[in-house]
Design a protein around this motif. Structure first.
Motif, mmCIF file in Angstrom:
data_model
loop_
_atom_site.group_PDB
_atom_site.id
_atom_site.type_symbol
_atom_site.label_atom_id
_atom_site.label_comp_id
_atom_site.label_asym_id
_atom_site.label_seq_id
_atom_site.Cartn_x
_atom_site.Cartn_y
_atom_site.Cartn_z
ATOM 1 N N LEU A 133 -6.770 13.065 5.695
ATOM 2 C CA LEU A 133 -7.019 14.447 6.106
ATOM 3 C C LEU A 133 -7.548 15.298 4.960
ATOM 4 N N PRO A 254 -2.263 19.183 8.389
ATOM 5 C CA PRO A 254 -3.011 19.483 9.626
ATOM 6 C C PRO A 254 -2.963 20.953 10.021
ATOM 7 N N VAL A 268 -14.680 20.180 11.535
ATOM 8 C CA VAL A 268 -13.736 19.066 11.476
ATOM 9 C C VAL A 268 -14.515 17.761 11.613
ATOM 10 N N LEU A 270 -14.890 13.399 11.655
ATOM 11 C CA LEU A 270 -14.214 12.296 12.345
ATOM 12 C C LEU A 270 -13.032 11.782 11.515
ATOM 13 N N THR A 272 -11.238 13.567 9.494
ATOM 14 C CA THR A 272 -10.181 14.566 9.623
ATOM 15 C C THR A 272 -9.367 14.327 10.890
ATOM 16 N N LEU A 273 -10.064 14.102 12.002
ATOM 17 C CA LEU A 273 -9.371 13.833 13.269
ATOM 18 C C LEU A 273 -8.541 12.552 13.181
ATOM 19 N N VAL A 276 -5.377 13.340 11.330
ATOM 20 C CA VAL A 276 -4.404 14.053 12.167
ATOM 21 C C VAL A 276 -3.678 13.077 13.096
ATOM 22 N N ILE A 277 -4.447 12.179 13.737
ATOM 23 C CA ILE A 277 -3.848 11.190 14.655
ATOM 24 C C ILE A 277 -2.896 10.267 13.895
#
Length: 303
Positions: A133, A254, A268, A270, A272-273, A276-277
């Motif tokens: 992240l 996050p 944001v 990919l 970063t996402l 988070v996941i």
């Protein structure tokens, strides 16, 4: 109530790294401002508890409050405040995310409490998520002071882990005392130690309080960060286990990213996402036992 308190802790603590950085960058002396934050917050809370007749001043004479204040507040935040002069708030959040892992290591090595495998994997996955992240967007000005700052934060997290485990023991042995009062007392001790450190290391000019940035940062950290956030954290330690509340350290990055997207129109990526996941997956794994107990308790009450 536990989930609501945990969500508030994550939200509040997720913004304190930036609030600390704003104050320090605006000229607030690190040790003195940290001492002022915790001593005032602790004093206000403690006097309120005395007024409500929930605690007596004799609590301040307990050595447990001194040791908890020395580790949970003084040890953790003197290093963090000092380090944020040389380390970005984002990197500080990444390094602080080692806290839950240190708690598990200390529980296993010294308390002989075998950590669940899923919790260990969850800590590692959560930390990887924090790296995914934050690190791609992190600019690092590497220097000797930067390196010392990083080490200082890690030392502070060791103190945080020690203090969290010790405070759980203290809460269990002093069940007749409100966790709010104990949190207030330990913040007073931690803040007083910071004042002493500041006396020998800093040249403090009260004029720094006239700055909007420093005054606003300090007010936010006293009321929201310490009086509300730390009281909820202490309550969660009393109600659950030391690891569960400490996983806010995974959720804070996050939150920082979300604030940037909402208020500063940051983009944001990919990665970063994915970060988070990964963080969410790691946090769920760490807290699987506690979440299972909460669900079972709720079903039992409904049944």
């Amino acid at each position: 109530m536990i989930i609501v308190a945990y969500a508030l802790v994550c939200l509040i603590f997720g913004t304190t790294f930036l609030a600390i950085k704003i104050g320090i960058d605006a000229g607030a002396p690190p040790f003195f401002s940290a001492g002022l934050r915790f001593f005032l917050a602790g004093t206000i809370l403690f006097l309120w508890m005395v007024w409500k007749r929930k605690v007596s001043f004799s609590l301040l004479l307990r050595k447990e409050m001194l040791f908890t204040g020395a580790t949970l507040t003084f040890g953790t935040f003197t290093t963090l405040y000092w380090a944020e002069q040389y380390v970005s708030s984002g990197l500080a959040a990444v390094l602080s995310a080692t806290g839950p892992m240190m708690i598990l290591i200390l529980q296993t090595a010294f308390l002989r409490q075998k950590a669940p495998v899923h919790s260990l994997y969850g800590c590692i996955i959560g930390f990887i998520g924090v790296l995914l992240l934050v690190l791609p967007n992190l600019s690092m000005d590497v220097s000797t002071l930067w390196l010392i700052g990083c080490v200082a934060i890690l030392i502070g997290e060791f103190a945080y882990a020690t203090g969290t485990l010790y405070s759980k023991k203290v809460i269990n042995s002093m069940s007749e005392v409100s966790p709010i009062a104990m949190n207030a007392a330990q913040m007073m001790y931690g803040g007083a130690m910071m004042f002493i450190l500041s006396l020998f290391t800093e040249d403090v000019h009260p004029a720094f309080l006239l700055s909007f940035q420093t005054a606003g940062s300090l007010l936010y950290l006293i009321v929201i960060g310490s009086m509300v956030g730390h009281t909820l954290f202490y309550w969660l330690v009393a109600k659950t286990n030391p690891v569960f509340p400490s996983t806010w350290l995974y959720i804070s990055p996050p939150i920082a990213v979300g604030v940037g997207v909402i208020f500063y129109h940051e983009t944001v990526s990919l990665i970063t996402l994915l970060g988070v996941i990964t963080i969410i997956a790691g946090t769920v794994l760490v807290n699987a036992g506690a979440l299972r107990q909460l669900i079972l308790k709720r079903r039992f009450r409904e049944g």
